[in-house]
Enzyme design. Sequence first.
Site, PDB file in Angstrom:
ATOM      1  N   CYS A 121      21.619  -1.379  24.728  1.00 36.36           N
ATOM      2  CA  CYS A 121      20.213  -1.145  24.673  1.00 36.36           C
ATOM      3  C   CYS A 121      19.757  -0.928  23.188  1.00 36.36           C
ATOM      4  O   CYS A 121      18.613  -0.433  23.018  1.00 36.36           O
ATOM      5  CB  CYS A 121      19.831   0.136  25.503  1.00 36.36           C
ATOM      6  SG  CYS A 121      20.814   1.484  24.825  1.00 36.36           S
ATOM      7  N   CYS A 148      15.511   6.769  22.888  1.00 34.05           N
ATOM      8  CA  CYS A 148      15.582   6.943  24.316  1.00 34.05           C
ATOM      9  C   CYS A 148      15.265   8.209  24.800  1.00 34.05           C
ATOM     10  O   CYS A 148      16.011   9.247  24.653  1.00 34.05           O
ATOM     11  CB  CYS A 148      17.090   6.311  24.699  1.00 34.05           C
ATOM     12  SG  CYS A 148      17.539   6.775  26.416  1.00 34.05           S
ATOM     13  N   CYS A 157      22.969   6.930  28.886  1.00 41.66           N
ATOM     14  CA  CYS A 157      22.330   7.514  28.178  1.00 41.66           C
ATOM     15  C   CYS A 157      22.945   8.907  28.001  1.00 41.66           C
ATOM     16  O   CYS A 157      23.058   9.266  26.903  1.00 41.66           O
ATOM     17  CB  CYS A 157      20.819   7.931  28.425  1.00 41.66           C
ATOM     18  SG  CYS A 157      20.021   6.409  28.894  1.00 41.66           S
TER      19      CYS A 157
HETATM   20 FE1  FES Z   1      20.440   3.133  26.299  1.00 39.72          FE
HETATM   21 FE2  FES Z   1      19.097   5.424  27.021  1.00 39.72          FE
HETATM   22  S1  FES Z   1      18.454   3.335  27.448  1.00 39.72           S
HETATM   23  S2  FES Z   1      20.708   5.188  25.630  1.00 39.72           S
END
Ligand code: FES
Length: 158
Positions: free
Chosen positions: A36, A65, A109
Site C-alpha cells: 500500500c 493511512c 495497518c
Molecule cells: Fe496500508 Fe493502512 S492501507 S497501512
Amino acid sequence: MNEDLQKRIQAALANPQNMGEMTGADSIGTVGNADCGEMLRLWVKFKNDNGRKVIDRASFQSFGCETAIAVASLATELIRGKTAEEALALKTEELAGELGPLPPMKIHCAQLVEGALRSALAPEKVEVKPVAPVNAPTLLDSFSKPKEGGVKLTFLDD
Ligand code: FES
C-alpha cells in the site's frame, strides 16, 4: 468497513495523540508496507520508574493511512508506563484498542504499527539488564537437554 469502525477511526483522527517527530528519543523504529506504500515511524523515550525502565512517551509519523494513524495514536498512549518487554508482549488487536476488531483488509495497518514498535524496541536496541547471566540454563533447558548420565524424563500419555 463498517460504519461503527469508521466512526471510531474518525473520532481517533479528530484528536490524534502523539503525532509528530520527537527530539531526544531513545529509540526509533521505521517500517513500511510495499503493497500500500504506507510508512510509519515511531519514536520512544524511556524513563526510570522506581528502578524500572519504562516508556515515558512515544510519538509517530505516518504517510497518511487513517487506520494506521488511529491505531498509532491509541498504541502510543497504551504503551506509556510499560517496559519494553510489556509493550512487545501486546498483540496487534490490543494495540488497536478501542477501535475494536479490524476488517481483514485493515489488519495490516495495525500490524504496521506493531512492526514499528518492534523495530523501535528490538532487544538489541534496548538496554536491558538481565536478572541472570544470559547463558544461564533455565529450568526448561535442564529438562530438554539433560546432562549425560543425568535422569531421563519420559512423559506418559494419559
Ligand atoms: Fe496500508 Fe493502512 S492501507 S497501512
